[in-house]
Each structure stands twice: as structure tokens, then as C-alpha cells.
Design a protein around this motif. Structure first.
Motif, short mmCIF file in Angstrom:
data_model
loop_
_atom_site.label_atom_id
_atom_site.label_comp_id
_atom_site.label_asym_id
_atom_site.label_seq_id
_atom_site.Cartn_x
_atom_site.Cartn_y
_atom_site.Cartn_z
N ALA A 1 -8.38 2.79 -3.26
CA ALA A 1 -7.05 3.07 -2.72
C ALA A 1 -6.23 1.79 -2.60
N ALA A 2 -6.85 0.71 -2.13
CA ALA A 2 -6.15 -0.57 -2.03
C ALA A 2 -5.74 -1.06 -3.41
N LYS A 3 -6.59 -0.86 -4.40
CA LYS A 3 -6.26 -1.26 -5.76
C LYS A 3 -5.04 -0.50 -6.27
N MET A 4 -4.92 0.79 -5.93
CA MET A 4 -3.74 1.56 -6.34
C MET A 4 -2.48 1.00 -5.70
N VAL A 5 -2.55 0.63 -4.42
CA VAL A 5 -1.39 0.04 -3.75
C VAL A 5 -0.99 -1.26 -4.44
N ALA A 6 -1.98 -2.13 -4.66
CA ALA A 6 -1.70 -3.43 -5.27
C ALA A 6 -1.17 -3.27 -6.70
N THR A 7 -1.70 -2.30 -7.43
CA THR A 7 -1.28 -2.10 -8.82
C THR A 7 0.15 -1.58 -8.90
N LEU A 8 0.46 -0.55 -8.11
CA LEU A 8 1.81 0.00 -8.14
C LEU A 8 2.83 -1.04 -7.69
N SER A 9 2.48 -1.81 -6.68
CA SER A 9 3.39 -2.86 -6.22
C SER A 9 3.54 -3.96 -7.27
N HIS A 10 2.45 -4.27 -7.97
CA HIS A 10 2.50 -5.29 -9.02
C HIS A 10 3.37 -4.82 -10.19
N LEU A 11 3.25 -3.56 -10.54
CA LEU A 11 4.00 -3.02 -11.68
C LEU A 11 5.48 -2.83 -11.38
#
Length: 347
Positions: A83-93
Motif C-alpha cells: 500500500a505504501a508503495k502505491m502511494v509513493a508510486t502515484l505521487s512519483h508519477l
């Protein structure tokens, strides 16, 4: 709504309620309407019968400029690192801040289908561990270790790191004592399905909403409520009854859902509905009782509804999650209600 001083979220359509071919457009439309009306974010549901909330959130981001998805996160669905990876990825993109709605799950059959018999209060203990791990992973580049009753990680690092200004906002159900305690432990905004302003246990001084505000001063406190308002109260009530007519099948479905849920808010609203009369008080539970939505409604003139909302705000509410808007026009009427609320609040 943008100038109301409140954090206001709308709600995304559910995939089960829209034809498959039309669903992406429905999501994009509601997201754009919500952003134009001044909402800061939009709730995206998660349960066994719906499409994945992360993919829906990606769609929302692609069709808006600044609207923040409020993603419902059920711990039984994925590890906190995922879940944290999804947050970081969407914010990164996308450079977009997210909000996270940490849920424990209220429909026992959904949880049992996933081999999760965890009792209600213990699910909130699990949510606390889950949320603390996510917060630690997203707070900086340092490796994270955690030893709990439900999760254990060792020297786990989040890559790509999340910029501090994109740290997600946290919300959590606060309808039960376990939920309130979990919100306090994690710094999340506790959100309730409120009783009428002034009712025992509703958003009045000394109530659980007021206690939540006192216990979590940095986070605030929130409610989930629908709004149908017009210049004339007669017009508002006519539209309300047209949109949410009495439905015997829906009432039976509601009764069945009560038997398969250990959700405290579901129980509280059902009990309140049994006590409520047939008058035209702005607080209205018919949509909930007919299984058309999962929150109470405020119905009446702009002034009537603004007055009811102001009583919640005076009790400490600073976050409001609205129901799924059926049209852009309806969101405009809701925005007019909040404009009146704002104009009548003391400077």
C-alpha cells in the motif's frame, strides 16, 4: 466549498452501480465536477464487490488537476508495504498528494471469504500497526523495522521516497470506541456517520465527535453525510423523494446487511432510523434504510441545511465526506449551501 475552511470530499461512483462500458467516463465526470465545485478530494470505496480502488484513483488523477483521491485501504487485501508503495508510486508519477481512508471492514462475509475471522476491535488493533508501518515507510529514506502482533518488517526501505509535501492525509472510522482509539494512535481524522445535531451522542459538546476533536487536535474530526438543498425546501424534499423512493427490496437488503455486519455505525444508524418520525426535519435516513446509500442525508433549503451543517462545525467537525453526486448541477447546489454556511459563520 473551496473557501469554507473545511476539508470537503465527494465520493466516486461504485463500479457495481454503473455499466462496465460507461464506468470510466462516470468516474472521470464525477472527479471533474468535484474539483470544479471546490472539493479537495474524492473517496474511492474498497470491498469485495468493487473494482480495485488504486486503479480507479489513477483514473481520477489523470482526469483532474489537483483533486486528491481518498483511497479506502483494507489491511486484509494487501501488505502495508504494498500500500505504501502505491502511494509513493502515484505521487512519483503525478506529483499528487493522496488521502488514505483506513478501514477495518464491516461485512463479515467479505472477510470470512478471505479467511479473516478477526473480531471487530482486534481489526482496529491491526489497522493501527498497518498505518504506523505505512507512515514510517513514507516519512523518509531511512530503513524501517517493526515488530508487532500482526506485522513484522526488518530494515525495509521505501523507494522511490515520498516528498514530505506529498505525505498522505489519514482518515479512519470513528463510530466505535475501537475506531476512535485507533485514530488517536495513528493521528488519523476520525470520521463518523453523525446523528442529528443536538441528539444524544451526536456532534454536540461532550459527544464522541467532540471527544475525538479533543483527543486528536492535530487531525480534527469528520462526518459522512449527503446533502440535497434548494432555494425552496419543498423543491428539495420533492427531489429527495424522487431520487430515493421507498423500496421494499432495498429495505430487505438493508435488513440482511445488518445481519452480516458488525459495523458500529451501521448498527447506530439503524437504531436511530427506528426512532425517527416521519416529519420533515432536515436529517433524513430513508436512503440508508432503503439500502440506496450508506450515510444520513440533510435535506431542505440552502439556509436550513447550512444551519444544520454549522452545528456540526461548531462541535469541531472540519472534514466532511459527501455522498456520490448524481450530476454537476447537484454539486453546484451543494456548493451554494456551503457558501451560505461560510457567509453566516462568525469572522
Amino acid at each position: 466549498m473551496r473557501d469554507s475552511g473545511l476539508k470537503i470530499f465527494s465520493t466516486c461512483p461504485q463500479s457495481k452501480d454503473v455499466r462496465r462500458a460507461e464506468y470510466p467516463r462516470a468516474v472521470a465526470d464525477v472527479a471533474r465536477w468535484s474539483e470544479a465545485a471546490g472539493c479537495c478530494g474524492i473517496l474511492v470505496y474498497a470491498d469485495n464487490g468493487l473494482v480495485d480502488p488504486w486503479l480507479v484513483s489513477q483514473l481520477i488523477i489523470q482526469h483532474t488537476e489537483s483533486l486528491s483521491p481518498l483511497v479506502a485501504i483494507q489491511p486484509v487485501y494487501m501488505h502495508p508495504y504494498a500500500a505504501a508503495k502505491m502511494v509513493a508510486t502515484l505521487s512519483h508519477l503525478h506529483g499528487r498528494r493522496l488521502y488514505l481512508n483506513m478501514i477495518a471492514g464491516g461485512f463479515r462475509n467479505d472477510l470470512l471469504a478471505l479467511n479473516d475471522p478477526t473480531p471487530h476491535d482486534e481489526r482496529y488493533d491491526r489497522v493501527v500497526e498497518y498505518t504506523l508501518i505505512m507512515k514510517a515507510l513514507l516519512s523518509g529514506p531511512a530503513p524501517v523495522s517493526f515488530q508487532g502482533n500482526y506485522y513484522r518488517i526488518t530494515n525495509l526501505r521505501m523507494t522511490p521516497p515520498l516528498p514530505p509535501e506529498l505525505s498522505p492525509g489519514l482518515l479512519m472510522s470513528g463510530s466505535s470506541e475501537a475506531g476512535l482509539n485507533a485514530a488517536k494512535a495513528t493521528g488519523a481524522i476520525p470520521v463518523r456517520y453523525p446523528e442529528p445535531p443536538g441528539a444524544e451522542g451526536a456532534a454536540t459538546p461532550g459527544s464522541s465527535l467532540d471527544r475525538a476533536s479533543a483527543d486528536v487536535p492535530a487531525a480534527g474530526t469528520g462526518i459522512r453525510v449527503g446533502v440535497i438543498a434548494r432555494e425552496s425546501p419543498d423543491d428539495a424534499w420533492r427531489i429527495a423523494h424522487e431520487r430515493f423512493p421507498e423500496d421494499r427490496k432495498g429495505q430487505l437488503t438493508h435488513q440482511l446487511a445488518m445481519k452480516t455486519s458488525d459495523s458500529k455505525w451501521h448498527e447506530q444508524l439503524t437504531r436511530l432510523g427506528a426512532q425517527q418520525g416521519d416529519g420533515r426535519h432536515p436529517y433524513w435516513l430513508t436512503p440508508f434504510e432503503n439500502y440506496k446509500t450508506f450515510c444520513p442525508y440533510l435535506v431542505g433549503s440552502y439556509r436550513d441545511v447550512a444551519r444544520e451543517l454549522s452545528r456540526y462545525v461548531r462541535a469541531g467537525v472540519d472534514t466532511i465526506i459527501l455522498d456520490i453526486p448524481p450530476s454537476r448541477e447537484e454539486l453546484n447546489h451543494i456548493a451554494a449551501t456551503f457558501e451560505m454556511l461560510n457567509s453566516e459563520r462568525p469572522a
